[in-house]
Design an enzyme around this catalytic site. Structure first.
Site, PDB file in Angstrom:
ATOM      1  N   HIS A 108       0.849  -1.204   0.000  1.00  0.00           N
ATOM      2  CA  HIS A 108       0.000   0.000   0.000  1.00  0.00           C
ATOM      3  C   HIS A 108       0.881   1.250   0.000  1.00  0.00           C
ATOM      4  O   HIS A 108       0.654   2.184  -0.779  1.00  0.00           O
ATOM      5  CB  HIS A 108      -0.909  -0.024   1.231  1.00  0.00           C
ATOM      6  N   GLU A 109       1.888   1.280   0.860  1.00  0.00           N
ATOM      7  CA  GLU A 109       2.757   2.456   0.938  1.00  0.00           C
ATOM      8  C   GLU A 109       3.585   2.626  -0.330  1.00  0.00           C
ATOM      9  O   GLU A 109       3.809   3.757  -0.793  1.00  0.00           O
ATOM     10  CB  GLU A 109       3.666   2.358   2.167  1.00  0.00           C
ATOM     11  N   HIS A 121       1.676   4.441  -2.962  1.00  0.00           N
ATOM     12  CA  HIS A 121       1.735   5.900  -2.800  1.00  0.00           C
ATOM     13  C   HIS A 121       2.988   6.465  -3.457  1.00  0.00           C
ATOM     14  O   HIS A 121       2.950   7.495  -4.130  1.00  0.00           O
ATOM     15  CB  HIS A 121       1.740   6.273  -1.310  1.00  0.00           C
ATOM     16  N   GLU A 166      -6.192   6.983  -0.935  1.00  0.00           N
ATOM     17  CA  GLU A 166      -6.063   5.827  -0.043  1.00  0.00           C
ATOM     18  C   GLU A 166      -6.757   4.607  -0.638  1.00  0.00           C
ATOM     19  O   GLU A 166      -6.241   3.486  -0.565  1.00  0.00           O
ATOM     20  CB  GLU A 166      -6.648   6.156   1.331  1.00  0.00           C
TER      21      GLU A 166
END
Length: 304
Positions: free
Chosen positions: A141-142, A145, A219
């Site tokens: 997930h990070e 980003h 997100e």
């Protein structure tokens, strides 16, 4: 996403472009209104521009310092580096720096003005609570980003809000202490300082809402990217549920101190009771994130 194997997100790209366009239009209106009022605001904008540059250039150091995090080598954290290495190989992207924050708050974040200056950090509380597959899902997930350059876009998008907020304070104190803006009046209108205050507050409010809306969507996009990259949406959902549940064990004082960094976090640190963070969240509701992951799990042919 071009240059990596994270799936391209046209919705995120379109929202980024639309948000930047609307903020740019708002900025033009803002400057036009101040020019029409004959207000001297060059110094304020220079200060705001300086803050933007500092935030843009040193966002990684600022975030690490705020969380009391430090970079770790592969020798210091071999398992963590190994997971990041595997994910970066899967995503075909450059490996960011890796850091650990010594706090019981279970969370992770990514920062840096571009992929070449990125850092991915996890807390010791997260490392203690997640099993390896769940940690991998959170790190994916990070990394999403980082691949989508989210930090750069959000930093630029926040510039107008910073400028409007500074100008509001400048106008208020100028009027409060009898500055030029406080004495001047339109022939048949309110004091110029009052007009500036109203315009600045409106601009700040609109830019704040636009950036919060973009933050919530990014997100969801990062969740999708992580689920596609790892092929296990249910694992990311399990990590979300575990982290959200463990937040209730964190002292309220620690949650409130971490709230200003919510825009960076994997899951928001929201203290019980009323707060600005809960009213204007940087993240979508947990239920919405879980629903999206459940749909993806079903599309992959696995039971949700």
């Amino acid at each position: 996403m071009a240059g990596t194997r994270f799936p391209a997100d046209r919705g995120l790209g379109a929202r980024m472009v639309l948000t930047m366009f609307l903020l740019g239009l708002l900025y033009v209106v803002f400057i036009g209104a101040l020019t029409a009022l004959g207000t001297s605001f060059l110094v304020v904008l220079l200060i705001a521009g300086g803050l933007l540059f500092a935030q843009f250039a040193f966002s990684d150091r600022i975030a690490l310092f705020s969380m009391n995090a430090h970079e770790v080598s592969a020798e210091e954290a071999p398992d963590l580096h190994g997971t990041v290495d595997r994910l970066c190989a899967l995503a075909d992207m450059a490996k960011p720096r890796v850091a650990i924050a010594d706090t019981d708050l279970p969370n992770a974040f990514a920062t840096g003005r571009n992929p070449d200056h990125a850092v991915v950090a996890v807390t010791t509380g997260l490392l203690r609570r997640l099993d390896p597959p769940q940690l991998e899902a959170v790190l994916a997930h990070e990394l999403s980003h980082v691949a989508h350059r989210d930090v750069m876009v959000m930093t630029i998008a926040s510039f107008l809000g910073i400028a409007a907020g500074l100008l509001t304070r400048f106008a208020f104190y100028s009027g409060l202490f009898g500055g030029v803006g406080g004495r001047r009046r339109n022939d048949q209108g309110p004091p110029v300082v009052l007009v500036i205050l109203v315009v600045s507050v409106v601009v700040y409010a609109v830019s704040f809402l636009l950036t919060r809306a973009l933050s919530r969507y990014r997100e969801l996009s990062a969740d999708r990217g992580a689920a596609v990259l790892t092929g296990r949406p249910s694992t990311l959902a399990a990590a979300l549920v575990k982290i959200s549940g463990e937040m209730s064990r964190i002292p309220t004082r620690d949650l409130r101190s971490a709230e200003p960094l919510n825009a960076f976090f994997f899951a928001p640190a929201v203290a019980p009771g009323f707060s600005i963070s809960s009213l204007f969240s940087t993240h979508p509701p947990l239920e919405r994130r879980l629903e999206q992951l459940a749909r993806m799990e079903a599309e992959l042919g696995r039971p949700s």
